[in-house]
Scaffold this motif. Structure first.
Motif, short mmCIF file in Angstrom:
data_model
loop_
_atom_site.label_atom_id
_atom_site.label_comp_id
_atom_site.label_asym_id
_atom_site.label_seq_id
_atom_site.Cartn_x
_atom_site.Cartn_y
_atom_site.Cartn_z
N LEU A 130 0.85 -1.19 0.00
CA LEU A 130 0.00 0.00 0.00
C LEU A 130 0.89 1.24 0.00
O LEU A 130 1.84 1.33 0.80
CB LEU A 130 -0.90 0.03 1.24
CG LEU A 130 -1.90 -1.12 1.39
CD1 LEU A 130 -2.60 -1.02 2.75
CD2 LEU A 130 -2.92 -1.11 0.27
N SER A 131 0.59 2.18 -0.88
CA SER A 131 1.30 3.46 -0.92
C SER A 131 0.26 4.57 -0.98
O SER A 131 -0.73 4.48 -1.73
CB SER A 131 2.22 3.53 -2.14
OG SER A 131 3.25 2.56 -2.06
N TYR A 132 0.48 5.64 -0.20
CA TYR A 132 -0.52 6.71 -0.13
C TYR A 132 0.13 7.98 0.39
O TYR A 132 1.19 7.96 1.05
CB TYR A 132 -1.69 6.30 0.77
CG TYR A 132 -1.26 5.74 2.11
CD1 TYR A 132 -1.10 6.58 3.21
CD2 TYR A 132 -1.02 4.38 2.27
CE1 TYR A 132 -0.71 6.08 4.45
CE2 TYR A 132 -0.63 3.87 3.49
CZ TYR A 132 -0.47 4.71 4.58
OH TYR A 132 -0.07 4.21 5.79
N GLY A 133 -0.53 9.08 0.10
CA GLY A 133 -0.07 10.37 0.58
C GLY A 133 -0.43 10.59 2.03
O GLY A 133 -1.44 10.06 2.52
N VAL A 134 0.38 11.40 2.72
CA VAL A 134 0.14 11.70 4.12
C VAL A 134 0.18 13.22 4.30
O VAL A 134 1.23 13.79 4.66
CB VAL A 134 1.16 11.01 5.03
CG1 VAL A 134 0.79 11.22 6.50
CG2 VAL A 134 1.25 9.52 4.73
N PRO A 135 -0.91 13.92 4.03
CA PRO A 135 -0.93 15.39 4.13
C PRO A 135 -0.65 15.86 5.55
O PRO A 135 -0.82 15.13 6.53
CB PRO A 135 -2.37 15.73 3.70
CG PRO A 135 -2.84 14.55 2.92
CD PRO A 135 -2.18 13.36 3.53
N LEU A 136 -0.27 17.13 5.63
CA LEU A 136 0.17 17.71 6.90
C LEU A 136 -0.93 17.74 7.95
O LEU A 136 -0.71 17.37 9.10
CB LEU A 136 0.70 19.12 6.65
CG LEU A 136 1.19 19.89 7.88
CD1 LEU A 136 2.34 19.15 8.53
CD2 LEU A 136 1.58 21.30 7.50
N LEU A 137 -2.12 18.13 7.57
CA LEU A 137 -3.16 18.35 8.57
C LEU A 137 -3.97 17.08 8.89
O LEU A 137 -4.33 16.85 10.04
CB LEU A 137 -4.12 19.45 8.09
CG LEU A 137 -3.49 20.83 7.94
CD1 LEU A 137 -4.53 21.83 7.44
CD2 LEU A 137 -2.87 21.31 9.25
N THR A 138 -4.26 16.29 7.89
CA THR A 138 -5.19 15.18 8.08
C THR A 138 -4.53 13.82 8.20
O THR A 138 -5.16 12.85 8.63
CB THR A 138 -6.19 15.13 6.92
OG1 THR A 138 -5.48 14.90 5.70
CG2 THR A 138 -6.98 16.41 6.83
N GLY A 139 -3.28 13.68 7.80
CA GLY A 139 -2.68 12.36 7.72
C GLY A 139 -3.25 11.61 6.52
O GLY A 139 -4.01 12.16 5.71
N GLY A 140 -2.90 10.37 6.38
CA GLY A 140 -3.36 9.62 5.21
C GLY A 140 -3.55 8.15 5.51
O GLY A 140 -3.12 7.64 6.56
N SER A 141 -4.19 7.46 4.59
CA SER A 141 -4.42 6.02 4.75
C SER A 141 -4.59 5.37 3.40
O SER A 141 -4.92 6.02 2.40
CB SER A 141 -5.65 5.76 5.61
OG SER A 141 -6.83 6.21 4.96
#
Length: 349
Positions: A130-141
């Motif tokens: 699994l690969s995904y973005g992890v934005p600054l404010l919300t995190g990612g999944s």
């Protein structure tokens, strides 16, 4: 002075951009699959029976940066289950009497790759990336749905009953390694089993518990009966005429059955009678009775659980004896002729 301060500020920003990767503690979880239910399996079935179930694995990473990302290599391990001891060539589930039924779990729809516990081994664990973005404010999944493909092989000699095997604790283990990056794409770990050279490594037992189940209905067949012949008698019957006949059947193992005999075609009340019709249409009878025991004390009737004969199948042919008796006759001497009756046999299972 202002120029110097500006350069110093730019240098601080540059240093921040090249700081070591953040550690946001990625965590992976899985939903519990629905039961893998094979339904009713026929003893000696000519074809295999297939079933599927599915679950979802989700990995979550807390906020990293505007350009942050995470990548996870997860291994999903399925063991032998609560009622088995081997993975190959088949797993096994059992009924309440510990009778076995072979089955297998696979990672592919073609059911060629057995689902095991050894990453990159034999049989292999399922591997998910699994690969995904992890934005600054919300995190990612990231999430992925996983399918478990099950099969019960054909041509098994089975016992009757409800079969099951539970997969919990170490039988459904999730092991994963992950990389996190505050800038750019995080590279997937090469292995799920290492804590070296990655952002983190974790394991979790009982990650996606489920139950495998199947049912085998009681079954009887191959019925064979023999006639009861009281022989010939000259004149009145002065002593008991005792004879036997047999009822044969084959029932799969653990099949509880009950055999009943009706009162025949010429009964008077509950008294069975053989009948002879003379050429002049006169009708004559000779009473007789059928029993479940050699002492001829237990009448064999047709009332379930009262006067029927019970047994349990073992997968082989079984023979039960019917004990008959024609008692001494009273009154007029029976007319000369051939007396007979027809009994209907009822087998309940």
């Amino acid at each position: 002075m202002s120029a110097v301060r500006l350069i110093a500020l730019l240098m601080v920003l540059a240093l921040a951009c090249h700081a070591a990767p953040a550690r946001a503690a990625t965590t992976c979880t899985a939903t519990a699959p629905t039961a893998l239910a094979f339904g009713t399996i026929t003893n000696g079935a000519a074809t295999a029976t297939n079933a599927v179930t599915s679950f979802t694995i989700t990995c979550t990473t807390a906020a990293l940066s505007v350009l942050g990302s995470a990548s996870v290599r997860a291994c999903l391990k399925i063991g032998t289950g609560s009622t088995g001891s081997t993975l190959l060539p088949t797993r096994s589930m059992t009924n309440a009497s510990a009778d076995p039924m072979a089955f297998q779990l696979y990672t592919n729809a073609g059911r060629t790759t057995v689902w095991g516990t050894v990453p990159a081994g034999t049989p292999p664990a399922a591997v998910v990336t699994l690969s995904y973005g992890v934005p600054l404010l919300t995190g990612g999944s990231g999430a992925q749905t996983i399918t478990v493909y099950g099969q019960v092989p054909a041509a098994q000699v089975l016992s009757a009953g409800s079969f099951a095997s539970s997969f919990t604790a170490a039988n459904v283990s999730l092991e994963y390694a992950y990389n996190e990056s505050i800038i750019g794409t995080a590279q997937p770990p090469a292995l799920c089993t290492t804590a070296s050279g990655v952002s983190g490594h974790k394991t979790a037992d009982s990650a996606f518990p489920f139950t495998v189940s199947a049912n085998v209905l009681p079954q009887c067949s191959t019925y064979v009966t023999t006639d009861m012949d009281f022989g010939s008698n000259a004149g009145a019957i002065t002593a008991n005429l005792d004879r036997t006949s047999t009822i044969g059947l084959t029932c799969i193992n653990r099949t509880a059955y009950s055999i009943g005999l009706d009162n025949g075609q010429s009964a008077q009340g509950t008294t069975r009678r053989m009948r002879f019709t003379a050429p002049d249409s006169s009708v004559y009878y000779i009473p007789y009775e059928l029993y479940r025991d050699p002492a001829r004390s237990q009448r064999w009737g047709n009332t379930l659980n009262t006067d029927t004969q019970s047994g349990t199948g073992n997968g082989a042919a079984q023979t039960l004896t019917v004990y008959g008796r024609a008692p001494p006759t009273s009154g007029a001497i029976p007319a000369q002729g051939s007396y007979n009756d027809v009994i209907t046999v009822t087998i309940t299972y």
